[in-house]
Design a protein around this motif. Structure first.
Motif, PDB file in Angstrom:
ATOM      1  N   ASP A 112     -43.310 -24.585  10.215  1.00 57.25           N
ATOM      2  CA  ASP A 112     -43.958 -23.638  11.117  1.00 57.25           C
ATOM      3  C   ASP A 112     -43.947 -22.234  10.526  1.00 57.25           C
ATOM      4  N   GLU A 114     -42.656 -19.527  11.702  1.00 55.48           N
ATOM      5  CA  GLU A 114     -41.364 -18.849  11.792  1.00 55.48           C
ATOM      6  C   GLU A 114     -40.510 -19.130  10.562  1.00 55.48           C
ATOM      7  N   ARG A 142     -52.858 -19.288  15.211  1.00 54.74           N
ATOM      8  CA  ARG A 142     -51.863 -18.332  15.700  1.00 54.74           C
ATOM      9  C   ARG A 142     -51.970 -17.005  14.941  1.00 54.74           C
ATOM     10  N   LEU A 144     -49.190 -14.968  14.649  1.00 55.04           N
ATOM     11  CA  LEU A 144     -47.838 -14.537  14.325  1.00 55.04           C
ATOM     12  C   LEU A 144     -47.700 -14.100  12.870  1.00 55.04           C
ATOM     13  N   GLY A 191     -49.656 -27.558  18.280  1.00 57.51           N
ATOM     14  CA  GLY A 191     -49.885 -27.106  19.639  1.00 57.51           C
ATOM     15  C   GLY A 191     -51.252 -27.510  20.156  1.00 57.51           C
ATOM     16  N   SER A 217     -42.171 -28.690  16.315  1.00 55.77           N
ATOM     17  CA  SER A 217     -41.516 -27.380  16.239  1.00 55.77           C
ATOM     18  C   SER A 217     -40.994 -26.945  17.596  1.00 55.77           C
ATOM     19  N   ARG A 219     -41.714 -24.219  19.080  1.00 55.98           N
ATOM     20  CA  ARG A 219     -42.825 -23.625  19.827  1.00 55.98           C
ATOM     21  C   ARG A 219     -43.604 -24.681  20.597  1.00 55.98           C
ATOM     22  N   VAL A 220     -43.938 -25.782  19.948  1.00 53.31           N
ATOM     23  CA  VAL A 220     -44.687 -26.839  20.629  1.00 53.31           C
ATOM     24  C   VAL A 220     -43.806 -27.523  21.672  1.00 53.31           C
ATOM     25  N   ALA A 222     -41.528 -26.050  23.502  1.00 53.87           N
ATOM     26  CA  ALA A 222     -41.549 -25.175  24.676  1.00 53.87           C
ATOM     27  C   ALA A 222     -42.870 -25.292  25.425  1.00 53.87           C
ATOM     28  N   GLN A 223     -43.960 -25.382  24.684  1.00 48.64           N
ATOM     29  CA  GLN A 223     -45.282 -25.541  25.290  1.00 48.64           C
ATOM     30  C   GLN A 223     -45.349 -26.830  26.111  1.00 48.64           C
ATOM     31  N   ASP A 234     -37.892 -32.396  19.443  1.00 51.21           N
ATOM     32  CA  ASP A 234     -38.364 -31.512  18.378  1.00 51.21           C
ATOM     33  C   ASP A 234     -37.952 -32.105  17.039  1.00 51.21           C
TER      34      ASP A 234
END
Length: 255
Positions: A112, A114, A142, A144, A191, A217, A219-220, A222-223, A234
């Motif tokens: 990812d 990050e 994204r 980011l 995502g 990841s 992020r995904v 959490a989504q 994860d």
């Protein structure tokens, strides 16, 4: 791991490759691609980025389609690629570039943005005065990477090479496939892949949200949890190896 029966949702060619690896490890799977790739026609401003390719301190490639399409476009202007500092978010994209002689750096763990932003080689590449960075990606990715690199003094350009869309399926196709093949796990690689899964599920999402969902990841993850997924794993990567490692850690539900 033989009790796992997974739904694979990547683009068709990637589903085929992943299914083969899973079969070798006695993991059953069924493919229902939820991402279709369509190459974009580049307009003059983006063709100009390619002509000035040798001016970039770093080139970041965010996916396998971006790697393949980016190399194809570059070949129109650069029969011999200039020496550049290439970066990817994962090993699979890096391998495509390496096969064309590119020197590529990528995170050892975590597919990812990050993880890539923590890579010392990336910080070194943009350490000079007024560094320029080119990000090869799909449409609407994204922000980011660009935000963080801009904060570090880099000038960032995007080369958008493709778009992803949800293929057309009949109503109820997702739930029917899961029921018919007694699938007990869902796998998404991004995502956007999760968004398409949720979209195709429609009114059946509350039931499907109870199945184990493997994501690439935090992020995904959490989504997915925010959307109501009850059992999110994860894998810390989108590769087959990352998925297999996660499967080894988790007993399959009883069939």
């Amino acid at each position: 791991m033989s009790n796992w029966r997974l739904l694979l949702t990547r683009p068709a060619d990637e589903c085929t490759a992943l299914a083969q690896v899973l079969t070798e490890h006695e993991v059953a799977s069924s493919s229902l691609p939820l991402l279709e790739i369509e190459a974009l026609s580049l307009e003059e401003p983006q063709r100009g980025l390619l002509r000035s390719f040798d001016r970039y301190a770093a080139i970041i490639v965010v996916s396998k389609p971006a790697a393949r399409l980016g190399l194809a476009e570059l070949s129109r202007y650069w029969p011999q690629l200039p020496h550049s500092a290439w970066f990817t978010v994962g090993a699979a994209s890096a391998q495509i570039l390496q096969e064309h002689g590119c020197q590529v750096s990528y995170p050892a763990a975590g597919d990812d943005s990050e993880a890539l932003l923590q890579l010392p080689a990336l910080h070194q590449a943009i350490a000079g005065p007024a560094p320029r960075v080119l990000i090869m990606r799909g449409e609407g990715g994204r922000e980011l990477l660009a935000e963080r690199l801009t904060e570090q003094g880099a000038s960032v350009d995007y080369l958008q090479l493709y778009r992803r869309y949800l293929p057309a399926y009949p109503d109820g196709a997702l739930s029917a496939r899961i029921a018919e093949e007694r699938l007990n796990g869902l796998v998404v690689s991004s995502g956007q892949g999760f968004q398409h899964l949720r979209q195709l599920a429609g009114e059946q999402w509350p039931q499907l949200a109870q199945l184990t969902l493997f994501v690439p990841s935090p992020r995904v993850a959490a989504q997915a949890r925010e959307a109501g997924a009850q059992n999110v794993v994860d894998c810390r990567g989108a590769s087959a190896a990352a998925l297999l490692a996660a499967l080894r850690q988790l007993p399959a539900p009883a069939l």
